[in-house]
Design a protein around this motif. Structure first.
Motif, PDB file in Angstrom:
ATOM      1  N   ARG A 193     -14.459 -11.022   6.725  1.00  0.00           N
ATOM      2  CA  ARG A 193     -14.521 -11.213   5.274  1.00  0.00           C
ATOM      3  C   ARG A 193     -15.541 -10.279   4.627  1.00  0.00           C
ATOM      4  O   ARG A 193     -15.342  -9.821   3.494  1.00  0.00           O
ATOM      5  CB  ARG A 193     -14.879 -12.670   4.979  1.00  0.00           C
ATOM      6  CG  ARG A 193     -14.968 -13.013   3.512  1.00  0.00           C
ATOM      7  CD  ARG A 193     -15.211 -14.490   3.308  1.00  0.00           C
ATOM      8  NE  ARG A 193     -15.319 -14.833   1.911  1.00  0.00           N
ATOM      9  CZ  ARG A 193     -15.351 -16.077   1.447  1.00  0.00           C
ATOM     10  NH1 ARG A 193     -15.287 -17.092   2.302  1.00  0.00           N
ATOM     11  NH2 ARG A 193     -15.452 -16.308   0.149  1.00  0.00           N
ATOM     12  N   GLU A 194     -16.641  -9.974   5.340  1.00  0.00           N
ATOM     13  CA  GLU A 194     -17.716  -9.177   4.752  1.00  0.00           C
ATOM     14  C   GLU A 194     -17.265  -7.778   4.359  1.00  0.00           C
ATOM     15  O   GLU A 194     -17.897  -7.128   3.519  1.00  0.00           O
ATOM     16  CB  GLU A 194     -18.895  -9.091   5.718  1.00  0.00           C
ATOM     17  CG  GLU A 194     -18.597  -8.330   6.993  1.00  0.00           C
ATOM     18  CD  GLU A 194     -19.765  -8.326   7.967  1.00  0.00           C
ATOM     19  OE1 GLU A 194     -20.703  -9.116   7.775  1.00  0.00           O
ATOM     20  OE2 GLU A 194     -19.730  -7.533   8.934  1.00  0.00           O
ATOM     21  N   ASN A 195     -16.169  -7.291   4.960  1.00  0.00           N
ATOM     22  CA  ASN A 195     -15.689  -5.944   4.669  1.00  0.00           C
ATOM     23  C   ASN A 195     -14.479  -5.921   3.731  1.00  0.00           C
ATOM     24  O   ASN A 195     -13.802  -4.904   3.612  1.00  0.00           O
ATOM     25  CB  ASN A 195     -15.363  -5.209   5.968  1.00  0.00           C
ATOM     26  CG  ASN A 195     -16.614  -4.903   6.771  1.00  0.00           C
ATOM     27  OD1 ASN A 195     -17.677  -4.670   6.191  1.00  0.00           O
ATOM     28  ND2 ASN A 195     -16.510  -4.924   8.078  1.00  0.00           N
ATOM     29  N   VAL A 196     -14.225  -7.059   3.069  1.00  0.00           N
ATOM     30  CA  VAL A 196     -13.115  -7.157   2.124  1.00  0.00           C
ATOM     31  C   VAL A 196     -13.663  -7.447   0.730  1.00  0.00           C
ATOM     32  O   VAL A 196     -14.414  -8.400   0.539  1.00  0.00           O
ATOM     33  CB  VAL A 196     -12.134  -8.278   2.521  1.00  0.00           C
ATOM     34  CG1 VAL A 196     -10.971  -8.331   1.523  1.00  0.00           C
ATOM     35  CG2 VAL A 196     -11.615  -8.077   3.926  1.00  0.00           C
ATOM     36  N   ALA A 197     -13.284  -6.618  -0.240  1.00  0.00           N
ATOM     37  CA  ALA A 197     -13.613  -6.873  -1.652  1.00  0.00           C
ATOM     38  C   ALA A 197     -12.408  -7.508  -2.314  1.00  0.00           C
ATOM     39  O   ALA A 197     -11.283  -7.009  -2.186  1.00  0.00           O
ATOM     40  CB  ALA A 197     -13.984  -5.570  -2.349  1.00  0.00           C
ATOM     41  N   LEU A 198     -12.624  -8.620  -3.010  1.00  0.00           N
ATOM     42  CA  LEU A 198     -11.534  -9.319  -3.677  1.00  0.00           C
ATOM     43  C   LEU A 198     -11.118  -8.579  -4.944  1.00  0.00           C
ATOM     44  O   LEU A 198     -11.962  -8.093  -5.702  1.00  0.00           O
ATOM     45  CB  LEU A 198     -11.957 -10.741  -4.040  1.00  0.00           C
ATOM     46  CG  LEU A 198     -12.241 -11.687  -2.871  1.00  0.00           C
ATOM     47  CD1 LEU A 198     -12.780 -13.012  -3.391  1.00  0.00           C
ATOM     48  CD2 LEU A 198     -10.985 -11.911  -2.037  1.00  0.00           C
ATOM     49  N   ALA A 199      -9.814  -8.496  -5.155  1.00  0.00           N
ATOM     50  CA  ALA A 199      -9.291  -7.877  -6.372  1.00  0.00           C
ATOM     51  C   ALA A 199      -9.119  -8.941  -7.443  1.00  0.00           C
ATOM     52  O   ALA A 199      -8.639 -10.043  -7.158  1.00  0.00           O
ATOM     53  CB  ALA A 199      -7.959  -7.208  -6.081  1.00  0.00           C
ATOM     54  N   LYS A 200      -9.517  -8.626  -8.663  1.00  0.00           N
ATOM     55  CA  LYS A 200      -9.347  -9.578  -9.771  1.00  0.00           C
ATOM     56  C   LYS A 200      -7.885  -9.685 -10.175  1.00  0.00           C
ATOM     57  O   LYS A 200      -7.456 -10.705 -10.704  1.00  0.00           O
ATOM     58  CB  LYS A 200     -10.214  -9.162 -10.946  1.00  0.00           C
ATOM     59  CG  LYS A 200     -11.705  -9.312 -10.649  1.00  0.00           C
ATOM     60  CD  LYS A 200     -12.576  -8.888 -11.820  1.00  0.00           C
ATOM     61  CE  LYS A 200     -14.053  -9.069 -11.468  1.00  0.00           C
ATOM     62  NZ  LYS A 200     -14.947  -8.593 -12.550  1.00  0.00           N
ATOM     63  N   ASN A 201      -7.131  -8.641  -9.905  1.00  0.00           N
ATOM     64  CA  ASN A 201      -5.683  -8.695 -10.120  1.00  0.00           C
ATOM     65  C   ASN A 201      -5.011  -7.666  -9.216  1.00  0.00           C
ATOM     66  O   ASN A 201      -5.647  -6.735  -8.728  1.00  0.00           O
ATOM     67  CB  ASN A 201      -5.317  -8.455 -11.589  1.00  0.00           C
ATOM     68  CG  ASN A 201      -5.812  -7.111 -12.090  1.00  0.00           C
ATOM     69  OD1 ASN A 201      -5.309  -6.066 -11.691  1.00  0.00           O
ATOM     70  ND2 ASN A 201      -6.831  -7.127 -12.954  1.00  0.00           N
ATOM     71  N   LYS A 202      -3.739  -7.848  -9.011  1.00  0.00           N
ATOM     72  CA  LYS A 202      -2.976  -7.004  -8.096  1.00  0.00           C
ATOM     73  C   LYS A 202      -2.854  -5.566  -8.605  1.00  0.00           C
ATOM     74  O   LYS A 202      -2.824  -4.611  -7.830  1.00  0.00           O
ATOM     75  CB  LYS A 202      -1.590  -7.624  -7.904  1.00  0.00           C
ATOM     76  CG  LYS A 202      -0.749  -7.060  -6.786  1.00  0.00           C
ATOM     77  CD  LYS A 202       0.521  -7.872  -6.628  1.00  0.00           C
ATOM     78  CE  LYS A 202       1.426  -7.289  -5.552  1.00  0.00           C
ATOM     79  NZ  LYS A 202       2.660  -8.096  -5.382  1.00  0.00           N
ATOM     80  N   LYS A 203      -2.821  -5.429  -9.930  1.00  0.00           N
ATOM     81  CA  LYS A 203      -2.596  -4.122 -10.535  1.00  0.00           C
ATOM     82  C   LYS A 203      -3.706  -3.128 -10.201  1.00  0.00           C
ATOM     83  O   LYS A 203      -3.440  -1.947  -9.932  1.00  0.00           O
ATOM     84  CB  LYS A 203      -2.476  -4.267 -12.048  1.00  0.00           C
ATOM     85  CG  LYS A 203      -2.153  -2.969 -12.785  1.00  0.00           C
ATOM     86  CD  LYS A 203      -1.999  -3.204 -14.269  1.00  0.00           C
ATOM     87  CE  LYS A 203      -1.623  -1.910 -15.002  1.00  0.00           C
ATOM     88  NZ  LYS A 203      -2.648  -0.863 -14.891  1.00  0.00           N
ATOM     89  N   GLU A 204      -4.977  -3.573 -10.204  1.00  0.00           N
ATOM     90  CA  GLU A 204      -6.079  -2.623 -10.008  1.00  0.00           C
ATOM     91  C   GLU A 204      -6.045  -1.976  -8.629  1.00  0.00           C
ATOM     92  O   GLU A 204      -6.406  -0.815  -8.470  1.00  0.00           O
ATOM     93  CB  GLU A 204      -7.436  -3.294 -10.262  1.00  0.00           C
ATOM     94  CG  GLU A 204      -7.892  -4.289  -9.223  1.00  0.00           C
ATOM     95  CD  GLU A 204      -9.344  -4.719  -9.425  1.00  0.00           C
ATOM     96  OE1 GLU A 204     -10.140  -3.927  -9.982  1.00  0.00           O
ATOM     97  OE2 GLU A 204      -9.669  -5.840  -9.015  1.00  0.00           O
ATOM     98  N   VAL A 205      -5.578  -2.720  -7.620  1.00  0.00           N
ATOM     99  CA  VAL A 205      -5.527  -2.131  -6.278  1.00  0.00           C
ATOM    100  C   VAL A 205      -4.346  -1.178  -6.132  1.00  0.00           C
ATOM    101  O   VAL A 205      -4.461  -0.120  -5.504  1.00  0.00           O
ATOM    102  CB  VAL A 205      -5.504  -3.222  -5.182  1.00  0.00           C
ATOM    103  CG1 VAL A 205      -6.851  -3.885  -5.062  1.00  0.00           C
ATOM    104  CG2 VAL A 205      -4.433  -4.264  -5.432  1.00  0.00           C
ATOM    105  N   PHE A 206      -3.222  -1.533  -6.737  1.00  0.00           N
ATOM    106  CA  PHE A 206      -2.071  -0.639  -6.641  1.00  0.00           C
ATOM    107  C   PHE A 206      -2.276   0.626  -7.477  1.00  0.00           C
ATOM    108  O   PHE A 206      -1.827   1.699  -7.094  1.00  0.00           O
ATOM    109  CB  PHE A 206      -0.790  -1.374  -7.055  1.00  0.00           C
ATOM    110  CG  PHE A 206      -0.228  -2.230  -5.956  1.00  0.00           C
ATOM    111  CD1 PHE A 206       0.497  -1.661  -4.925  1.00  0.00           C
ATOM    112  CD2 PHE A 206      -0.445  -3.591  -5.935  1.00  0.00           C
ATOM    113  CE1 PHE A 206       1.011  -2.432  -3.896  1.00  0.00           C
ATOM    114  CE2 PHE A 206       0.055  -4.381  -4.916  1.00  0.00           C
ATOM    115  CZ  PHE A 206       0.794  -3.805  -3.891  1.00  0.00           C
ATOM    116  N   ASP A 207      -2.970   0.516  -8.594  1.00  0.00           N
ATOM    117  CA  ASP A 207      -3.286   1.701  -9.390  1.00  0.00           C
ATOM    118  C   ASP A 207      -4.152   2.676  -8.602  1.00  0.00           C
ATOM    119  O   ASP A 207      -3.968   3.897  -8.680  1.00  0.00           O
ATOM    120  CB  ASP A 207      -4.006   1.298 -10.684  1.00  0.00           C
ATOM    121  CG  ASP A 207      -3.065   0.699 -11.721  1.00  0.00           C
ATOM    122  OD1 ASP A 207      -1.838   0.790 -11.523  1.00  0.00           O
ATOM    123  OD2 ASP A 207      -3.563   0.132 -12.713  1.00  0.00           O
TER     124      ASP A 207
END
Length: 454
Positions: A193-207
């Motif tokens: 878990r320590e190496n995973v940043a949570l995305a506030k929404n799906k769009k920001e990661v796909f962008d």
């Protein structure tokens, strides 16, 4: 042989001049001609995703754009059953990295941490992005589980490795909250878990992922330059086939950070945008530097025979790394990483590469002569599969056929007829009539399928 200070050690029938990519490229007709253009490669990749899904292999090459917002407990348990269920947990004696037997108490705790009884009936899928290169594990533990005390380089729980910037669908977490169970594009399993940043929404990661402005890592490994003022962007490791987002020229700052006379500027460097994790665990992006002295490509390499061979030889001599152990590659990752530099997306598992990836397959069968006839239909760079292994075809020299691969070794027949196993455990060149390490048959006799990514 020319007068070398230290002549190379080679497998039988392999000569020193064969250790250079130019030797094979010069013999290759149309070595620098495009095999597929950008549009054709995109179509090939889409076909691979379709084929993998139709054959029930979707979890080994998943189009995450189509991942559902919610899944059921039943679906998650079905996803976990291959590598991460109670049923497949090893009951036999296993050994840790120090070759010590793993106590039953440790085994029981690993199963407890898998938190099977904590799975709700309906799961809302969260999204995250890796901020460091990370192992995917069969169970939520760092402990090596080896079958033999002398085989601690073969970890039963090591499934694959994902680069920084990888998108993951988060499906479950361990009892202690230190591990996530995820689905990535190429695999499913447990990551820290320590190496995973949570995305506030799906769009920001796909962008972030779909940018056309990026660097492709074309050497074995590179890392960002050390930054004593922003440690989150310091010495971030990338390997061949990894994609790193570039920023626009007019957005390059004076230094990173700005206004510090001890900070490094972009002179002699690329300025890249990489994911980091903020204090609340959420995804942010910060700028980092990668030295231009590294071997990098702005965009993908052209998909040519010459480039495939050149990429393969950049890994010659590197240690074999089971499913990415030791920051190295196994046989299937060797193939996957090379082709990824040209935007050919294939699974990281040999069976899926052979049976699920799009392209043209040619089956091996029959006599030695028939099998040699199939080799004559191949081009340098074509993968060839055998049970549990994959190699890359190089070509023919002096009536012999050669391959390069990340493998365990080969067998040599002694005068008394017995077989001497020769350990290599690295990337090396072999002649196809060479015996397998087991001595049971030759590589050529063991070949099952050749694949052309066309």
């Amino acid at each position: 042989m020319m007068n070398l200070m230290q002549p190379p050690i080679c497998a039988p029938k392999v000569e020193w001049f064969m250790l250079k990519p130019e030797y094979w490229i010069e013999q290759t007709r149309e070595a620098e001609e495009l095999i597929l253009n950008r549009e054709e490669i995109n179509k090939l990749n889409e076909e691979s995703f379709r084929q993998m899904k139709s054959k029930g292999f979707e979890e080994w090459l998943y189009d995450l754009r189509k991942y559902p917002k919610k899944i059921t407990k039943e679906k998650l348990l079905n996803t976990m059953k291959t590598y991460s269920s109670k049923e497949v947990f090893p009951s036999k004696t296993c050994y840790d990295i120090h070759a010590n037997k793993i106590p039953e108490t440790v085994k029981n705790d690993v199963l407890y941490q898998a938190n099977f009884d904590g799975i709700p009936d309906e799961i809302s899928v969260e999204w995250g992005m890796l901020v460091k290169r990370e192992d995917i594990r069969a169970f939520p533990t760092d402990t090596v589980f080896a079958e033999e005390s002398k085989a601690i380089d073969f970890d039963l729980f090591q499934l694959t490795i994902l680069p920084s910037g990888s998108l993951v669908a988060i499906l479950h977490q361990s009892k202690n909250g230190k591990w996530y169970y995820i689905q990535s594009m190429i695999y499913k399993g447990w990551i820290k878990r320590e190496n995973v940043a949570l995305a506030k929404n799906k769009k920001e990661v796909f962008d972030y992922l779909k940018t056309d402005r990026f660097l492709m890592v074309t050497e074995s490994r590179v890392e960002t330059e050390p930054n004593p003022f922003i440690k989150e962007v310091s010495n971030i490791l990338f390997q061949m086939g990894d994609k790193i987002s570039l920023i626009e020229f007019d957005k390059i700052p004076e230094s990173i950070p700005i206004g510090n006379l001890h900070a490094q500027s972009a002179e002699g460097c690329y300025v890249v945008k990489i994911p980091i994790k903020d204090e609340d665990g959420y995804l942010q992006f910060k700028l980092a530097l990668i030295a231009r002295s590294n071997e990098l490509c702005e965009g993908y390499l052209p998909y040519t025979r010459g480039n495939i061979v050149r990429q393969a030889f950049k890994l010659l001599g590197e240690r074999y790394g089971w499913n990415g152990m030791f920051v190295r590659r196994d046989c299937s990752q060797f193939i996957m990483n090379i082709y990824r530099t040209m935007n050919i997306i294939i699974p990281s598992y040999t069976k899926m590469q052979e049976e699920g990836a799009a392209g043209k397959s040619i089956k091996f069968s029959g006599s030695i002569k028939n099998r040699e006839g199939i080799l004559n239909q191949l081009k340098p760079g074509n993968p060839i599969y055998l049970k549990g292994h994959v190699v890359m075809y190089l070509g023919k020299a002096a009536n012999n056929y050669y391959i390069i691969h990340s493998g365990a070794g080969y067998g040599v027949k002694n005068e008394d007829g017995s077989i001497k196993p020769v350990s290599v455990h690295g990337v090396f060149i072999t002649e196809v009539h060479q015996l397998l390490m087991s001595g049971e048959k030759s590589y050529l006799e063991a070949f099952t399928t050749a694949q052309k990514f066309l």
